[in-house]
Design a protein around this motif. Structure first.
Motif, PDB file in Angstrom:
ATOM      1  N   ILE A 131       0.835  -1.202   0.000  1.00 27.06           N
ATOM      2  CA  ILE A 131       0.000   0.000   0.000  1.00 27.06           C
ATOM      3  C   ILE A 131       0.869   1.252   0.000  1.00 27.06           C
ATOM      4  O   ILE A 131       0.614   2.220  -0.722  1.00 27.06           O
ATOM      5  N   ILE A 132       1.928   1.217   0.838  1.00 23.26           N
ATOM      6  CA  ILE A 132       2.856   2.343   0.945  1.00 23.26           C
ATOM      7  C   ILE A 132       4.258   1.803   0.729  1.00 23.26           C
ATOM      8  O   ILE A 132       4.905   1.338   1.682  1.00 23.26           O
ATOM      9  N   PRO A 133       4.747   1.777  -0.492  1.00 17.71           N
ATOM     10  CA  PRO A 133       6.083   1.231  -0.748  1.00 17.71           C
ATOM     11  C   PRO A 133       7.151   1.877   0.144  1.00 17.71           C
ATOM     12  O   PRO A 133       7.200   3.094   0.289  1.00 17.71           O
ATOM     13  N   GLY A 134       7.977   1.029   0.740  1.00 17.69           N
ATOM     14  CA  GLY A 134       9.038   1.523   1.599  1.00 17.69           C
ATOM     15  C   GLY A 134       8.644   1.717   3.044  1.00 17.69           C
ATOM     16  O   GLY A 134       9.457   2.141   3.871  1.00 17.69           O
ATOM     17  N   PHE A 135       7.389   1.390   3.393  1.00 18.94           N
ATOM     18  CA  PHE A 135       6.940   1.617   4.770  1.00 18.94           C
ATOM     19  C   PHE A 135       7.799   0.867   5.783  1.00 18.94           C
ATOM     20  O   PHE A 135       8.160   1.398   6.837  1.00 18.94           O
ATOM     21  N   THR A 136       8.146  -0.372   5.492  1.00 17.06           N
ATOM     22  CA  THR A 136       8.895  -1.164   6.461  1.00 17.06           C
ATOM     23  C   THR A 136      10.343  -0.707   6.608  1.00 17.06           C
ATOM     24  O   THR A 136      11.038  -1.139   7.526  1.00 17.06           O
ATOM     25  N   ASP A 137      10.809   0.163   5.709  1.00 17.33           N
ATOM     26  CA  ASP A 137      12.112   0.781   5.934  1.00 17.33           C
ATOM     27  C   ASP A 137      12.032   1.775   7.092  1.00 17.33           C
ATOM     28  O   ASP A 137      13.008   2.009   7.809  1.00 17.33           O
ATOM     29  N   PHE A 138      10.856   2.347   7.261  1.00 16.59           N
ATOM     30  CA  PHE A 138      10.610   3.316   8.327  1.00 16.59           C
ATOM     31  C   PHE A 138      10.317   2.586   9.639  1.00 16.59           C
ATOM     32  O   PHE A 138      10.790   2.978  10.709  1.00 16.59           O
ATOM     33  N   HIS A 139       9.532   1.521   9.548  1.00 22.30           N
ATOM     34  CA  HIS A 139       9.121   0.780  10.744  1.00 22.30           C
ATOM     35  C   HIS A 139       9.130  -0.710  10.421  1.00 22.30           C
ATOM     36  O   HIS A 139       8.179  -1.222   9.835  1.00 22.30           O
ATOM     37  N   PRO A 140      10.209  -1.422  10.754  1.00 20.52           N
ATOM     38  CA  PRO A 140      10.328  -2.835  10.374  1.00 20.52           C
ATOM     39  C   PRO A 140       9.188  -3.695  10.914  1.00 20.52           C
ATOM     40  O   PRO A 140       8.724  -3.506  12.045  1.00 20.52           O
ATOM     41  N   LEU A 141       8.747  -4.640  10.092  1.00 23.34           N
ATOM     42  CA  LEU A 141       7.701  -5.582  10.467  1.00 23.34           C
ATOM     43  C   LEU A 141       8.157  -6.983  10.093  1.00 23.34           C
ATOM     44  O   LEU A 141       8.930  -7.162   9.163  1.00 23.34           O
ATOM     45  N   ALA A 195       5.613  12.080  11.718  1.00 29.79           N
ATOM     46  CA  ALA A 195       5.797  11.577  10.356  1.00 29.79           C
ATOM     47  C   ALA A 195       5.376  10.118  10.262  1.00 29.79           C
ATOM     48  O   ALA A 195       4.725   9.715   9.294  1.00 29.79           O
ATOM     49  N   LEU A 196       5.741   9.317  11.267  1.00 31.84           N
ATOM     50  CA  LEU A 196       5.372   7.901  11.247  1.00 31.84           C
ATOM     51  C   LEU A 196       3.870   7.716  11.371  1.00 31.84           C
ATOM     52  O   LEU A 196       3.267   6.912  10.643  1.00 31.84           O
ATOM     53  N   VAL A 197       3.247   8.453  12.282  1.00 37.25           N
ATOM     54  CA  VAL A 197       1.798   8.336  12.478  1.00 37.25           C
ATOM     55  C   VAL A 197       1.052   8.749  11.215  1.00 37.25           C
ATOM     56  O   VAL A 197       0.083   8.091  10.800  1.00 37.25           O
ATOM     57  N   ALA A 198       1.480   9.828  10.579  1.00 40.98           N
ATOM     58  CA  ALA A 198       0.827  10.263   9.337  1.00 40.98           C
ATOM     59  C   ALA A 198       0.926   9.173   8.273  1.00 40.98           C
ATOM     60  O   ALA A 198      -0.036   8.919   7.530  1.00 40.98           O
ATOM     61  N   LEU A 199       2.067   8.516   8.208  1.00 40.09           N
ATOM     62  CA  LEU A 199       2.251   7.439   7.237  1.00 40.09           C
ATOM     63  C   LEU A 199       1.334   6.267   7.551  1.00 40.09           C
ATOM     64  O   LEU A 199       0.688   5.707   6.657  1.00 40.09           O
ATOM     65  N   LEU A 200       1.254   5.890   8.820  1.00 39.33           N
ATOM     66  CA  LEU A 200       0.383   4.797   9.226  1.00 39.33           C
ATOM     67  C   LEU A 200      -1.079   5.110   8.901  1.00 39.33           C
ATOM     68  O   LEU A 200      -1.800   4.278   8.352  1.00 39.33           O
ATOM     69  N   ARG A 201      -1.500   6.303   9.262  1.00 38.36           N
ATOM     70  CA  ARG A 201      -2.899   6.668   9.064  1.00 38.36           C
ATOM     71  C   ARG A 201      -3.260   6.771   7.584  1.00 38.36           C
ATOM     72  O   ARG A 201      -4.436   6.600   7.220  1.00 38.36           O
ATOM     73  N   SER A 202      -2.284   7.046   6.740  1.00 42.40           N
ATOM     74  CA  SER A 202      -2.573   7.195   5.311  1.00 42.40           C
ATOM     75  C   SER A 202      -3.008   5.884   4.671  1.00 42.40           C
ATOM     76  O   SER A 202      -3.558   5.894   3.571  1.00 42.40           O
ATOM     77  N   MET A 203      -2.778   4.759   5.344  1.00 43.97           N
ATOM     78  CA  MET A 203      -3.249   3.486   4.811  1.00 43.97           C
ATOM     79  C   MET A 203      -4.772   3.378   4.888  1.00 43.97           C
ATOM     80  O   MET A 203      -5.386   2.652   4.128  1.00 43.97           O
TER      81      MET A 203
END
Length: 403
Positions: free
Chosen positions: A160-170, A272-280
């Motif tokens: 959904i958000i390419p590169g998200f796990t670079d910001f927050h590993p899963l 920045a992280l929260v905004a990215l999470l919420r954008s999903m």
């Protein structure tokens, strides 16, 4: 009138989320219906109200919420059913857990992941928190098919958000945060992190009794350890900082590790992280909106942490303070100091495992690098610096440049 979503998810009355229908869906999926004692319904109802309003979910967001809420309810049903059939689980003790607290983006995640490499530390991994029933078994802990299922789920945000796990590993084998467990009581900071739910967030931080959340957390740990125990639990969540008294009421012998960093940098990074999470889940997420909410929350947590030291809520011999810049510069010296302070043995095997992990999982330094700037928050750095002054002075936290 009841609307049908047409995608196999629970219907919604008048297009709104309906707690009873989510419960029915969870019951149909698990075969159980007992939700046990607790205050879970109050939190769920408050959360659903905000998810139908200010969260401004898009269609994908509504589908995500329905899936997640049904999963939380189903997991609770599963654990309670197992506990009823295996009453010996309730006799399990949780003693002297190591609990990492500290605000988001202060190095808590990489510290957690490193400490989890010590065989003596039993961290709840994502796969077993995702699918805790039946409880994990020692013999199959590294080969359980649920690991692959969890890895597949963890890969979805990047689609959904390419590169998200670079910001927050899963990942299924990574240590999971306590907010995923307290989510089963619907008193958890995971929800304001994922969604714009301001009324729920206000209730959670200022009105909610958090004791039931920690009782459920304890039940969850007893369940996970029943067939795969360790020397001690290793736990982590920034959310503990807002309710240290409730945490220590449930685990009075807990060993607390509090990480520290300039709150102005913390607020910019977490926004920045929260905004990215919420954008999903929403087309209206923004760094400015997240910052406007999280600035007060972050500073409140820091103020409460100072108060908890001054009034003795956190005993001095049960806590170690870790400065972010010192940890990032010399991680293994910091970890050695933590072990020494708690009278624990930092073995050669543990250090070797940690060094190997760090070599392949360097993280992002806890800050997000160039992915954010303070200017994006729209906040007044001077005001934040002044409000956070007492915290910085009390814990000796240095200020960092405002990017």
């Amino acid at each position: 009138m009841t609307a049908n979503t047409g995608d196999g998810s629970p219907p919604r009355k008048d297009g709104r989320f309906d707690a009873d229908e989510l419960l029915a869906a969870a019951s149909a999926a698990t075969g159980w219906s007992d939700m046990g004692e607790g205050t879970w319904r109050e939190g769920l109802d408050r959360l659903l109200d905000d998810l139908d309003g200010p969260a401004r979910l898009n269609d994908l967001g509504r589908a995500i919420v329905e899936t997640e809420m049904t999963a939380y309810l189903g997991t609770r049903m599963d654990i309670l059913a197992w506990r009823s059939a295996h009453p010996e689980v309730a006799e399990g003790r949780v003693t002297r857990p190591i609990v990492i607290v500290g605000q988001p983006r202060t190095g808590t995640t990489i510290l957690y992941d490193l400490l989890a490499q010590d065989p003596a530390n039993r961290a709840p991994l994502t796969w077993e928190v995702d699918r805790p029933c039946p409880p994990p078994e020692t013999a199959t802990y590294e080969t359980d098919p649920r690991i692959g299922e969890s890895d597949a789920i963890a890969a979805m945000p990047d689609l959904i958000i390419p590169g998200f796990t670079d910001f927050h590993p899963l990942g299924g084998r990574l240590a999971q945060e306590c907010v995923r467990m307290t989510g089963g009581e619907f008193r958890s900071m995971i929800f304001p992190t994922q969604y714009d739910v301001p009324d729920y967030d206000r209730w959670l931080l200022h009105e909610a009794d958090m004791a039931p959340a920690y009782r459920w957390h304890h039940i969850f740990l007893q369940h996970l350890q029943s067939r795969h125990a360790g020397d001690r639990w290793l736990l982590k969540s920034p959310a503990h900082l807002w309710c240290l008294a409730a945490l220590l009421d449930e685990y009075p012998d807990a060993l607390i590790v509090q990480t520290h960093r300039d709150p102005v940098r913390v607020i910019a990074s977490i926004s920045a992280l929260v905004a990215l999470l919420r954008s999903m889940a929403s087309d209206h997420a923004s760094v400015g909106r997240a910052a406007g909410q999280y600035a007060d929350d972050i500073l409140l947590g820091l103020e409460r942490s100072v108060e908890a030291r001054r009034d003795g809520t956190v005993p001095a011999d049960q806590v170690v303070d870790v400065q972010f810049h010192e940890f990032m510069a010399e991680p293994f010296a910091t970890i050695g100091a933590i072990y020494d302070a708690f009278g624990l043995q930092f073995t050669a095997e543990a250090e070797s495992n940690m060094r190997a992990f760090l070599a392949t999982h360097p993280g992002d330094g806890g800050g997000g690098g160039s992915r954010y700037t303070f200017a994006e928050t729209g906040l007044d750095a001077g005001y934040l610096r002044e409000r956070g002054r007492e915290y910085q002075e009390y814990f000796g936290v240095p200020s960092e440049p405002v990017l």
